[in-house]
Design an enzyme around this catalytic site. Structure first.
Site, PDB file in Angstrom:
ATOM      1  N   ARG A 187       0.891  -1.284  -0.033  1.00 49.89           N
ATOM      2  CA  ARG A 187       0.043   0.132  -0.066  1.00 49.89           C
ATOM      3  C   ARG A 187       0.842   1.222  -0.001  1.00 49.89           C
ATOM      4  O   ARG A 187       1.669   1.514   0.897  1.00 49.89           O
ATOM      5  CB  ARG A 187      -0.928  -0.080   1.070  1.00 49.89           C
ATOM      6  N   ARG A 237      -5.955  -5.309  -0.595  1.00 52.26           N
ATOM      7  CA  ARG A 237      -7.560  -4.988  -0.658  1.00 52.26           C
ATOM      8  C   ARG A 237      -7.901  -3.373  -0.505  1.00 52.26           C
ATOM      9  O   ARG A 237      -7.312  -2.750   0.256  1.00 52.26           O
ATOM     10  CB  ARG A 237      -8.273  -5.551   0.613  1.00 52.26           C
ATOM     11  N   HIS A 261       3.457  -9.243   1.040  1.00 55.51           N
ATOM     12  CA  HIS A 261       3.285  -8.307   1.998  1.00 55.51           C
ATOM     13  C   HIS A 261       4.303  -7.805   2.842  1.00 55.51           C
ATOM     14  O   HIS A 261       4.377  -7.074   3.418  1.00 55.51           O
ATOM     15  CB  HIS A 261       2.284  -9.097   3.073  1.00 55.51           C
ATOM     16  N   TYR A 302       0.315   5.449  12.249  1.00 51.55           N
ATOM     17  CA  TYR A 302       0.825   4.084  12.554  1.00 51.55           C
ATOM     18  C   TYR A 302       2.060   4.123  13.248  1.00 51.55           C
ATOM     19  O   TYR A 302       3.098   4.544  12.826  1.00 51.55           O
ATOM     20  CB  TYR A 302       0.608   3.380  11.216  1.00 51.55           C
ATOM     21  N   HIS A 348       0.870  -0.851  15.107  1.00 50.20           N
ATOM     22  CA  HIS A 348       1.248  -1.680  14.090  1.00 50.20           C
ATOM     23  C   HIS A 348       2.090  -2.266  13.906  1.00 50.20           C
ATOM     24  O   HIS A 348       2.294  -3.313  13.060  1.00 50.20           O
ATOM     25  CB  HIS A 348       0.965  -0.849  12.733  1.00 50.20           C
TER      26      HIS A 348
END
Length: 727
Positions: free
Chosen positions: A385, A415, A445, A478, A602
Site C-alpha cells: 500500500r 484490498r 506483504h 501508525y 502496527h
C-alpha cells in the site's frame, strides 16, 4: 481513570463481547467486533479532544463497513454455497453469521448512541449539524440558492414504476425514496433519488460558527423545488453495502487485466447489508429487498444517521482547540550527524527508526539519495500500500530515469488499494521501471527496499525493512519500525527474497531471514520450542510478542503447550485474538493486552528470553511484516528478521516493547471469558504514545541519548509477570 461506558448504557452485555463457541479459541469475527468496540470506546473518552472523539467514531463506523463488505460477505457466500466447514472454534458459517450479525447490530446501536452524545457536545462547542426544522430565515435563503445552483442540477429523480427499471445502487451508495401525491389530481407516485458521492455529505453554512447540513436533510428541506406541484407524504433514506472481496481465478494469466475487470465487478457485488431509516414504510422495504437482490442481506435500521463514517468530514473543521496537540515527527539525529548522507550513516551502524515519532521522510530520503547517487546501480522495492501521495513512486521513477536498474513488486491484491496500485504500476512502467506483480495465489506483504551501490571496487547492498507500508500518510498515525542495515548477509537474503517473488527462484541457504510461506511458521515454532525446553530444564523461559492479530490455531496450540511447561508469555495483540488466556491448565501463564489510543499500534515485534535471567543479555529479538494468522504464514510473502545489533536490540526491546507492556492509560486486558477490561492506571499512569512524543527518540542516537537524565529509563530488568520497571 473514571470514564463512561459506551453512551452510559445500562446493559453490561452491550459493552462486552461473547466469546463464541469452543473451549480453546475465541471466534475470529467476534474478536474483531470486540476490537472495533474498543475503538468506539475511545469516542467516549473524555480525556480526548472532542473532534478526536468524533474521529474515533467515524473510524469505528468505516471499519464496520469494511467488515461487512469482506468478512460478513465471505460468511454469507459460504452459507449460500452450503459450505459446512467449521471454524477453529467449532461454528458453521451460518452459526457465525447469526452471532456476528447480532453483535454487529449491538455495535451499530452503540455507534448511534455515541453520535447522539457527541452531536450535543459539538453543538455546545460551536459545531452544529442542523435538522430540517433548524433551517430558517437567512440560512434558508442561502441554502435555497445553494441548492438551486450546486445540488439540484446534479440530482436525477427516477420514478419507481413498471415503466422505469430499478436503477443500480453502487456500493456504499446512499439514496432516498419519496412518496408523492400530485396536487392537481391526487395521483400518487414513488420517486428515487440517488445521492452522488461527488456532492459530499455535508454543506457548510457561511457566517460565524461551524454549521453543517447533511445533504439528505437539504434535499428534504427543498423537495418543493425538486418536485413542484407535489405533496410529500413520506420519505426515507437507505444505504447499500456490497460484497467487495476479490477472488483470484486459478487461470488468471493477466493479473492487470483481471484486476481492472474485477474492480468494476466489485462495485456490483451482492448486497450484504441494507441500512434503512426507521421511518421506511414496509412496502418500500420489501421493494428494496426485491429490487436490490437483497432478500438475503442483513437489514438494519438506523435511528439517527446513516453512514457514520462520513462524519470524518466534520473532523476537518479548523478547531485546533478540539484536536490533539499538533505533533511534529523528528528526523533521526544519526543521519543528521552524517550531513544527511543515509548511506554513510547506515554503513557506520544499523539504524532503527520509530514511526510516527520519527518521520517517514527518512525512508523517502533513502530512496531519493539512491536515485541521485551515481554509484547506485540497482533499486528493488516492494509496494503493498503506497497510498495516493507519490513520494516513493517519484523516487523510483527518478532512479529509473537516471539509468539505474529499478524493480518494483506491486501487489495488485492489496484490498481496496487495487485500483491505486494499478495506476502506480502503469506510471512506473512508463518510466522504465521493471514492474512485477508477484504470485497469483499469494500476496507479497513484506515491506523491503534494497539498494545496490558500487563501493571500493565492489558492490554493497543497503536494505530497509519495515513493519508497515511505504505509505506517507499512514506512517503519520501508525506506529511502525523501519530498520536500515548494510549487513551483507541480510543483503544477500533480501536479494533471494526478491528473486523468489520476481522469478519464482526458491531461496537456498538463507543466512538470516525467515520468510513465508517457506519457513516462517516453522521457525517460530522452533523458537517457542526452545523456550519450552528452557522451562523444562528449570531455566528462565519467557516470550514477549507484539502484533495486530493472533488467529493461527497451530501457533495458539504451541503457545498453550509453552504455557503448560511454565513459559511466561506476554502478548500485545491490538486487534483479533483467538487465544484464550488465563485458563488454568491451558494458558494460565499467558497474558494478553490490547493498546488502542492516539496512534494505531502496527509494529510486529517478537522476543524470546533464550534462557537468560536478564532479557537484555541475550534475548532473541525479531521484527516482521507478518501477524500470526494462517494467511500470513501460508498465503503471503512475509519476512522475519532477527535484530543482531546490540544497540538496536536494546532500543527495540527496552524501549518500544517495554513501553507497550507497561502502558496503562490506553490498554485493555483480555479475560479468559472473552471480555476486555480497561487497565487501571492507579498512582503510576503511563501512556506509551505520550512517552515517545515527549522524549528524545532513543532510536536516533542510541546510547548517546540513553544516558540523558531527561529520558525516563524503561527496562525489562527485574520484570515480574508481565510488569516492567520504569526508572
Amino acid at each position: 481513570m473514571d470514564r463512561p461506558t459506551l453512551a452510559e448504557m445500562d446493559d453490561d452485555d452491550a459493552v462486552t463481547e461473547p466469546a463464541g463457541g469452543g473451549a480453546r479459541y475465541f471466534n475470529r469475527e467476534l474478536s474483531w467486533l470486540s476490537f472495533n468496540r474498543r475503538v468506539l470506546d475511545e469516542a467516549c473518552n473524555p480525556a480526548h479532544p472532542l473532534l478526536e472523539r468524533l474521529r474515533f467514531l467515524s473510524i469505528s463506523a468505516s471499519n464496520l463497513d469494511e467488515f461487512f463488505m469482506v468478512r460478513v460477505a465471505g460468511l454469507r457466500g459460504q452459507q449460500v454455497e452450503e459450505v459446512d466447514e467449521l471454524s477453529a472454534d467449532g461454528l458453521t458459517p451460518a452459526q457465525q453469521l447469526a452471532l456476528t450479525a447480532a453483535e454487529a447490530d449491538r455495535l451499530m446501536d452503540s455507534q448511534q448512541q455515541v453520535w447522539s452524545t457527541l452531536r450535543g457536545l459539538l453543538a455546545s462547542s460551536g459545531i452544529t449539524v442542523l435538522d430540517t426544522r433548524d433551517i430558517k430565515g437567512a440560512d434558508a435563503k442561502w441554502l435555497e440558492v445553494h441548492f438551486r445552483n450546486q445540488i439540484f442540477p446534479i440530482l436525477t429523480p427516477q420514478a419507481l414504476d413498471p415503466a422505469h427499471p430499478f436503477p443500480f445502487i453502487p456500493n456504499k451508495g446512499m439514496s432516498m425514496v419519496f412518496d408523492l401525491q400530485r396536487q392537481s389530481d391526487g395521483k400518487v407516485f414513488r420517486e428515487l433519488v440517488m445521492l452522488p458521492t461527488a456532492l459530499g455529505r455535508f454543506v457548510r453554512l457561511p457566517g460565524e460558527g461551524a454549521r453543517y447540513v447533511a445533504i439528505e436533510t437539504l434535499i428534504r428541506r427543498f423537495t418543493n423545488l425538486m418536485f413542484p406541484g407535489y405533496v410529500v407524504n413520506g420519505s426515507a433514506a437507505f444505504r447499500v453495502l456490497r460484497d467487495s472481496d476479490l477472488e483470484i481465478e486459478e487461470e488468471a494469466e493477466d493479473l492487470v487485466r483481471y484486476f481492472a475487470k474485477a474492480i468494476k465487478q466489485r462495485r456490483r457485488g451482492r448486497v450484504i447489508r441494507l441500512e434503512l431509516e426507521p421511518q421506511m414504510p414496509a412496502e418500500i422495504e420489501a421493494l428494496l429487498k426485491t429490487e436490490l437482490g437483497g432478500t438475503e442481506a442483513i437489514i438494519t435500521e438506523s435511528a439517527v444517521f446513516l453512514g457514520l463514517g462520513d462524519l470524518a468530514a466534520l473532523v476537518d473543521e479548523d478547531r485546533p482547540d478540539l484536536k490533539f496537540t499538533p505533533f511534529t515527527a523528528r528526523f533521526p539525529e544519526r543521519i543528521r550527524e552524517f550531513g544527511g548522507d543515509c548511506f554513510a550513516a547506515i554503513k557506520s551502524k544499523d539504524i532503527v527508526i520509530h514511526h510516527p515519532y520519527e518521520t517517514f521522510d527518512v525512508v523517502l530520503a533513502f530512496l531519493r539519495q539512491a536515485a541521485a547517487d551515481p554509484d547506485v546501480v540497482a533499486v528493488k522495492q516492494t509496494l503493498y500500500r503506497a497510498g495516493k501521495q507519490p513520494g516513493v513512486i517519484n523516487a523510483l521513477i527518478a532512479a529509473a530515469e537516471a539509468g539505474k536498474s529499478v524493480t518494483a513488486v506491486v501487489e495488485l491484491k492489496a484490498r481496496f488499494d487495487e485500483e491505486q496500485n494499478l495506476l502506480w504500476a502503469s506510471a512506473l512502467e512508463r518510466a522504465g521501471v521493471q514492474v512485477v506483480y508477484g504470485f497469483i495465489d499469494w500476496k507479497t506483504h513484506a515491506k523491503v527496499s534494497m539498494v545496490v551501490r558500487r563501493e571500493g571496487g565492489g558492490y554493497r547492498t543497503y536494505c530497509h525493512f519495515g513493519t508497515g507500508n511505504y505509505h506517507p500518510i499512514t506512517a503519520r498515525i501508525y506506529t511502525d519500525l523501519s530498520f536500515f542495515t548494510a549487513d551483507q548477509d541480510i543483503g544477500r537474503d533480501a536479494a533471494q527474497m526478491f528473486n523468489y517473488v520476481t522469478g519464482y527462484v526458491e531461496p537456498s541457504d538463507m543466512a538470516v531471514l525467515s520468510m513465508s510461506p517457506r519457513d516462517l511458521r516453522a521457525r517460530l515454532v522452533e523458537l517457542i520450542d526452545a523456550e519450552i525446553g528452557f522451562a523444562r530444564a528449570g531455566k528462565p523461559a519467557a516470550l514477549w510478542a507484539k502484533m495486530n492479530s493472533l488467529v493461527d490455531p497451530a501457533i495458539i496450540d504451541k503457545l498453550y503447550e509453552a504455557s503448560g511447561a511454565g513459559v511466561q508469555i506476554d502478548l500485545i495483540v491490538r486487534g483479533i485474538c483467538c487465544l484464550r488466556p488465563g485458563v488454568p491448565g491451558m494458558s494460565e501463564t499467558i497474558r494478553v493486552k490490547s493498546v488502542v489510543g492516539r496512534f494505531l499500534e502496527h509494529s510486529r515485534i517478537w522476543a524470546f528470553g533464550n534462557g537468560r535471567a536478564l532479557p537484555n543479555d541475550g534475548a532473541k529479538l525479531f521484527i516482521s511484516s507478518a501477524d500470526w494468522m494462517p494467511r500470513n504464514f501460508d498465503r503471503r510473502v512475509e519476512y522475519m528478521l532477527p535484530i543482531l545489533n546490540k544497540t538496536v536490540h536494546d532500543q527495540v526491546l527496552d524501549q518500544v516493547m517495554v513501553a507497550n507492556l507497561i502502558d496503562n492509560e490506553q490498554s485493555w486486558e483480555l479475560q479468559s471469558d472473552g471480555r476486555y477490561v480497561r487497565t487501571d492506571p492507579g498512582d503510576r499512569p503511563f501512556n506509551l504514545h505520550r512517552y515517545f512524543m515527549t522524549n528524545p527518540s532513543l532510536s536516533g542516537r542510541g546510547a548517546a541519548l540513553a544516558k540523558s537524565v531527561a529520558v525516563p529509563k524503561l527496562s525489562l530488568r527485574g520484570r515480574r509477570r508481565g510488569r516492567a520497571s520504569q526508572g
